[in-house]
Enzyme design. Structure first.
Site, PDB file in Angstrom:
ATOM      1  N   HIS A   1     -11.497  -4.380   9.935  1.00 59.79           N
ATOM      2  CA  HIS A   1     -12.062  -4.133   8.612  1.00 59.79           C
ATOM      3  C   HIS A   1     -13.304  -3.264   8.658  1.00 59.79           C
ATOM      4  O   HIS A   1     -14.136  -3.338   7.750  1.00 59.79           O
ATOM      5  CB  HIS A   1     -12.420  -5.462   7.926  1.00 59.79           C
ATOM      6  CG  HIS A   1     -11.296  -6.082   7.165  1.00 59.79           C
ATOM      7  ND1 HIS A   1     -10.228  -6.681   7.774  1.00 59.79           N
ATOM      8  CD2 HIS A   1     -11.050  -6.182   5.834  1.00 59.79           C
ATOM      9  CE1 HIS A   1      -9.394  -7.145   6.857  1.00 59.79           C
ATOM     10  NE2 HIS A   1      -9.859  -6.851   5.669  1.00 59.79           N
TER      11      HIS A   1
ATOM     12  N   GLU B   1       0.795  -1.228   0.000  1.00 58.02           N
ATOM     13  CA  GLU B   1       0.000   0.000   0.000  1.00 58.02           C
ATOM     14  C   GLU B   1       0.828   1.278   0.000  1.00 58.02           C
ATOM     15  O   GLU B   1       0.544   2.216  -0.747  1.00 58.02           O
ATOM     16  CB  GLU B   1      -0.975   0.018   1.190  1.00 58.02           C
ATOM     17  CG  GLU B   1      -2.251  -0.783   0.974  1.00 58.02           C
ATOM     18  CD  GLU B   1      -2.087  -2.278   1.174  1.00 58.02           C
ATOM     19  OE1 GLU B   1      -0.973  -2.724   1.528  1.00 58.02           O
ATOM     20  OE2 GLU B   1      -3.072  -3.017   0.988  1.00 58.02           O
TER      21      GLU B   1
HETATM   22  C1  LIG Z   1      -2.683  -4.616   4.051  1.00 54.42           C
HETATM   23  C2  LIG Z   1      -3.796  -5.317   3.376  1.00 54.42           C
HETATM   24  N1  LIG Z   1      -4.022  -5.093   2.078  1.00 54.42           N
HETATM   25  C3  LIG Z   1      -5.013  -5.726   1.435  1.00 54.42           C
HETATM   26  C4  LIG Z   1      -5.818  -6.603   2.105  1.00 54.42           C
HETATM   27  C5  LIG Z   1      -6.953  -7.319   1.359  1.00 54.42           C
HETATM   28  N2  LIG Z   1      -6.579  -8.717   1.200  1.00 54.42           N
HETATM   29  C6  LIG Z   1      -7.005  -9.657   2.050  1.00 54.42           C
HETATM   30  S1  LIG Z   1      -6.323 -11.148   1.748  1.00 54.42           S
HETATM   31  C7  LIG Z   1      -5.475 -10.556   0.422  1.00 54.42           C
HETATM   32  C8  LIG Z   1      -4.607 -11.471  -0.372  1.00 54.42           C
HETATM   33  C9  LIG Z   1      -3.538 -12.061   0.444  1.00 54.42           C
HETATM   34  O1  LIG Z   1      -2.873 -13.033  -0.282  1.00 54.42           O
HETATM   35  P1  LIG Z   1      -1.880 -14.053   0.406  1.00 54.42           P
HETATM   36  O2  LIG Z   1      -0.976 -13.298   1.335  1.00 54.42           O
HETATM   37  O3  LIG Z   1      -1.236 -14.832  -0.662  1.00 54.42           O
HETATM   38  O4  LIG Z   1      -2.776 -14.983   1.322  1.00 54.42           O
HETATM   39  P2  LIG Z   1      -3.912 -16.012   0.898  1.00 54.42           P
HETATM   40  O5  LIG Z   1      -5.200 -15.267   0.973  1.00 54.42           O
HETATM   41  O6  LIG Z   1      -3.601 -16.505  -0.456  1.00 54.42           O
HETATM   42  O7  LIG Z   1      -3.868 -17.076   1.928  1.00 54.42           O
HETATM   43  C10 LIG Z   1      -5.716  -9.208   0.248  1.00 54.42           C
HETATM   44  C11 LIG Z   1      -5.137  -8.374  -0.813  1.00 54.42           C
HETATM   45  C12 LIG Z   1      -5.574  -6.791   3.470  1.00 54.42           C
HETATM   46  N3  LIG Z   1      -6.333  -7.608   4.212  1.00 54.42           N
HETATM   47  N4  LIG Z   1      -4.543  -6.158   4.076  1.00 54.42           N
END
Ligand SMILES: Cc1ncc(C[n+]2csc(CCOP(=O)(O)OP(=O)(O)O)c2C)c(N)n1
Ligand SMILES: Cc1ncc(C[n+]2csc(CCOP(=O)(O)OP(=O)(O)O)c2C)c(N)n1
Ligand SMILES: [Mg+2]
Ligand SMILES: [Mg+2]
Lengths: 329, 350, 350, 329
Positions: free
Chosen positions: D130, D61
């Site tokens: 959230h 971000e």
């Molecule tokens: C700082 C932040 N940015 C964006 C989000 C929205 N978000 C939630 S899960 C996610 C993807 C995360 O991917 P990964 O780390 O690969 O974990 P996975 O969901 O695949 O287990 C995003 C962008 C968030 N929760 N926190």
């Protein structure tokens, strides 16, 4: 046992006392160790307690503050120093999303004995990225406490109280106060951490302020007294929670309220104070609540513009005078 | 390398050195206030890199950027006037030492939040890509900045999208009082860059010719569409972190050792060297040093008198800059409000 | 490996799978609301790692943590009740799916800000160092979290100070809809870790035995004072990112291919295998697979009936959890205020 | 040309129109491209404009927002989407220390045509990390503008105006508004971007609100009307600057002010509004300014507690009734 100390020395002694009393207390931040801290607050502690309890960190504000959060839920008592408030923006996720939320969102399972110490305020020509205040950013965060000691005695007391507390606390230390001097009694019983202090009694108007501006308000009150205007000066000492009872009691007697703050007026701390007291003291106020505040302008490097961007003693005097006059009409 | 370029490198380094030492003096006199981070010892980096840029390239810098601005061609007058907080300064007296900007010269600013240059610079580079132009962006950062999250995030995006950017790490081994071994798990910065698919190399940052050559190659490559490059320049600052810092955390022997390899003296010594003849050289073969020497020889070297003249020129420029700054008007409150709303044009907000 | 452990691995994976599929159902019924990130496909990672931990180790997890909590021994009742937002849930109904905590089991929480587990986990590890105890911290993160600044900052500190921490990257190749090749300049996560002086290896995250063995070795090493370790577990999620996501950005063939190597089926198949006799094995030699087979053989394998019994046990546990959750009381406003001020003890604030 | 659109569709059309009109406009953020955006705002744009102008970013971000800052000073017009306000804390350095400061601290040399779009607010059981609001954090930042469209029409207008502006703007889009429906006239001339809208005229009290709460205030006003209480409802549309003129003119007529905000009361947006209007309308107010606001409690996952943590229509009705009554005494 009372001694005259500089503000930074009072903080230094408070840190030392807490670290000596409790092994689980440790401190970390950029150059807090070998270097002794940008404002000398941790001077001497590295030699005395070693690198694990006085930890120099990389320039990684969000993560070393988050480290404090993790250590706090695991039973340690971290005191994180963020070099200045301007960099604290980088650590807000750890402070707001983590520290302030974990006790609540875990259903009350975890303590959060985290202290975040932050030098703040407009110092001398440090320009727009190094002269911010941001107090109000921390106020709209339930679960977080904010203290703003203005005197060496309060610095000593409130840092010790903050370390002893199991709730997360941001301690805002004004950069121009570090070399201010005052009596510090290390043995006396402190008042509750968030109680406001009436620094000067007066019948004609109430000035509510905090941190360095409270000291300027006192100066202004002395000038006003020579004109026969007796201002009551309240130093809030804490911005979350705010001791509105003490303020309201005063306003109910003086019928006039002047708020003095260094941060920008729009969306600043004074808005909450004016709103809360304006509601509570509506029927005892003889004149509109006034705010003397910083301009809504980034801080310029140029010295004259910088000086004109935040309240000075004459600004406070003038506003108090006008308020006093308007209330008599 | 052109004789002209060699002279320019030397002159810019001298100017930077003299300018900074004078700034320190003016600080002591109270003409400059606030934080003042000086560059002596590190001139070979800024000068070597920036002289390799074309006017269409962009530069994003830190709070230790006076030498960068000077090398970019900003008149010493405007740099000094900014330090004095005057209306004639690069940033109209609003920014001061840490925030020097020159839009026309594509000097996109000095930033005082450690690590902030990275995201801003990849943004400039992204804009270059959108415009599809053969331009490069130069992004400076210190060794301490490498541990900031933005370094990691930004380098990943630069590597992922092959942005036209040259990252330059000015590794002076210290983040204020913290030595690199105490702030980085892997103190070889260029090795850390492997995590981002960005070609990286380490350069002797005390040698302006090496820095210049590396930067030139990298920038040419970038402008031809090759994308992101990284150079780590090992260097040293002779003074404390800022005027507020005596630098007591560094062993005296260390400071002395680095002073012995002062990039200015080295450059002068190199340029003054009596070189072997071409035929003598041919016998030696084309080893690294030989190559460089041959090159320099073919361009000629400087005479002692020329160096003296340069010294005087530079001294005069700095004296003039101080006089100019002292003479310049202070900005007014109206100026400040005008700067805040400079982008409002005739827009009606409410 | 103990027969007991093998059974536990299988049971925990089954429990996680059945639990999650039921959670999806309950979500559709409206008993669970908000964001619900499910774990099917990835069970071998959480189960393999967490079963390798001792009760004195700590776990810091993400928003995709139900399976982690179950593997840690939190009763399915409390996990389900939290999803239902009930007072009997792990977090008293305050946290929900993304914020499950169990202090007693050192389950230090599920965090919903991507990348936030890293700083918190190094903080727990720092505390362990201060207390000088033979304990390890497990920190989970996704492949998308690797690009967050906190990953970089925290791993640097973990490497620099050799903190007692095992980082586990659950690399399911996607950050919501963005595939790893589109979010990481270097998609081999374990290679990026070289920047932090942290030993790192890649493990087949669909194979619970391999994950378990790697985690066990790492955790033992950490508890003996060896410091920071990193494992990247390659895995796949069968469902969308959360219940709000249909996962339409993934080619059907890809999903199908990974379903063919379902970690549950593989484990069952492995456990059911008719193994060669010891002497037959000896002739084959000690290649990788042989080694494992021999090991499993010596411990014995499961019968088909045992698997059926396990399935039923797990199904019963989940049914019971749902019934429990439905029966449980809602938390009150008083509860909420009490949780907010849980650390105020008898402190007088004003 | 007026059509009925959902809020997200209005934003989508505004984006499309701006991207079509000006090649220097581009957008970036997590899953804005191939995926089409978490709230569908960028749907269809990736196919139409390609990956360079509709850029999926890693989860970084602070840096992708900073990328927007850099692109803006280099002549592009970035629209950054931060997936939700909760993650915007990670990007405050880029927004506050960089975007809001560069034009000023460069001495007015650089434009900052940066738009940061952020879904915000309390949606449905997303829990403490959230469901934050943080509006007030952006107000105390001179150089930054904040818009809070509540209707599809405003969403369309204000996004287009934001993209066209050379100043940095944060656009806060309430998550529960994305699927609200309304008439959108894409050809009509919009009002100035930061002017408040009087959504309903009334003589008995003024309700000042913004974003989703403004819509709830309208509902409340309809209920109140049945009891004979005529509330004037002002939707601020912008939180920086705030159109105090429109508000003050109303309060001077109605003599009563109720502020409705979803964020936590303490240190929230309402404080500034109450303070500013309390000062300005002091002599025309018949009763204390009242704030109906979110509780100073993190948002719980549990649905009932969540619902009770932010203002509901009956809360507004009740407060308005009490204010109306008290003012008549
Ligand atoms: C700082 C932040 N940015 C964006 C989000 C929205 N978000 C939630 S899960 C996610 C993807 C995360 O991917 P990964 O780390 O690969 O974990 P996975 O969901 O695949 O287990 C995003 C962008 C968030 N929760 N926190
Ligand atoms: C985010 C942030 N944290 C801390 C500081 C205070 N600070 C200013 S310079 C500096 C050290 C930076 O070291 P390095 O990146 O190596 O640059 P150098 O000063 O050596 O050129 C620090 C900690 C800052 N300006 N910004
Ligand atoms: Mg350095
Ligand atoms: Mg993933």
């Amino acid at each position: 046992m009372s001694q005259e100390l500089l503000y930074w020395q009072a903080l230094n002694q408070a840190m030392d006392a807490e670290m000596e009393a409790d092994e689980s207390v440790f401190t970390l931040g950029e150059d807090v160790g070998l270097y002794g801290g940008s404002y000398r607050v941790t001077e001497g502690l590295y030699a005395k307690y070693g690198e694990w309890r006085v930890r120099d960190t990389p320039i990684s504000e969000n993560s070393f503050t988050g480290l404090g959060v993790g250590a706090a839920i695991a039973g340690s008592r971290p005191v994180v120093e963020i070099m200045t408030i301007n960099f604290a923006l980088l650590a807000l996720d750890s402070i707001v999303n983590a520290a302030a939320k974990i006790p609540f969102m875990s259903g009350g399972q975890f303590p959060m004995p985290l202290v975040v110490r932050v030098p703040t305020g407009v110092a001398r020509q440090l320009a727009a990225q190094h002269a911010q205040r941001f107090e109000s950013m921390f106020m709209n965060v339930p679960g977080l406490r904010v203290a703003v000691p203005a005197t060496p005695q309060d610095a000593y007391w409130q840092l010790r109280q903050a370390v002893a507390s199991d709730e997360p606390i941001v301690l805002l230390e004004h950069e121009l106060l570090y070399f201010s001097k005052g009596e510090v009694d290390t043995l006396a019983d402190p008042p509750p951490m968030h109680r406001a202090a009436v620094r000067r009694a007066g019948r004609d108007l109430t000035i509510v302020s905090y941190s360095r501006m409270a000291m300027l308000a006192l100066e202004a009150a002395n000038t006003l007294a020579k004109e026969g205007i007796e201002a009551e000066v309240i130093d809030l000492r804490s911005l979350s929670p705010i001791d509105f009872d003490t303020c309201a009691a005063s306003v109910d007697r003086t019928h006039r309220l002047l708020i003095v703050e260094e941060d920008g007026k729009f969306g600043g701390v004074g808005g909450e104070i004016a709103a809360s007291l304006g509601e509570r003291c509506f029927f005892s106020l003889d004149a509109p609540v006034r705010r003397v505040a910083g301009l809504d302008l980034p801080i310029a490097y140029n010295g004259a513009i910088e000086a004109a961007s935040i309240p000075r003693v004459p600004d406070i005097v003038e506003a108090a005078r006008a308020l006093h006059k308007s209330a008599q009409q | 390398m052109q004789r002209e370029t060699l002279h320019r490198l030397l002159r810019d380094m001298m100017l930077s050195r003299v300018f900074e030492e004078r700034a320190a003096e003016e600080y002591t006199k109270g003409n400059i206030v606030g934080f003042l981070h000086l560059y002596p010892g590190e001139e070979a980096v800024g000068v070597g890199v920036i002289t390799a840029a074309t006017p269409s390239d962009y530069i994003v810098s830190t709070y230790r950027e006076h030498g960068h601005a000077l090398a970019r061609g900003v008149p010493a007058r405007q740099v000094m006037a900014e330090l004095f907080g005057r209306a004639t300064g690069m940033s109209g007296g609003m920014g001061g030492s840490m925030h020097m900007f020159d839009r026309e010269r594509r000097f996109m600013g000095g930033y005082a939040i450690v690590g902030e240059t990275c995201p801003i610079a990849i943004g400039v580079a992204y804009s270059v890509m959108l415009k599809n132009l053969p331009e490069a962006v130069i992004c400076f950062m210190g060794d301490g900045a490498v541990n900031q999250g933005t370094f990691h995030e930004s380098l990943n995006m630069a590597g992922l999208w092959r942005l036209p950017i040259l990252f330059v790490c000015e590794n002076n081994h210290y983040a204020i009082g913290t030595e690199i071994h105490r702030h980085s798990a892997v103190p070889e910065v260029h090795k850390r860059v492997a995590a981002y698919n960005i070609p990286a190399e380490k350069i002797d940052g005390m040698d302006v010719l090496k820095v210049h050559a590396a930067a030139k190659a990298a920038l040419d490559h970038i402008r031809r569409g090759g994308g992101r490059q990284f150079i780590e320049c090992e260097t040293y600052r002779y003074r404390g972190h800022s005027m507020a810092d005596a630098g007591a955390y560094r062993p005296a022997v260390e400071v002395k050792a680095y002073q012995a390899i002062d990039p200015l003296s080295i450059t002068i010594r190199n340029l003054e060297l009596k070189y072997p003849t071409a035929s003598e050289l041919a016998k030696v073969g084309t080893d690294n040093i030989g190559k460089l020497t041959a090159h320099m020889l073919s361009e000629g070297h400087v005479e002692h008198e020329e160096i003296e003249a340069l010294k005087q020129e530079v001294q005069k420029a700095v004296d003039d800059a101080v006089a100019f700054a002292l003479d310049s008007a202070q900005p007014t409150m109206d100026d400040a409000w005008r700067h805040l709303t400079c982008n409002r044009h005739r827009e009606i907000l409410i």
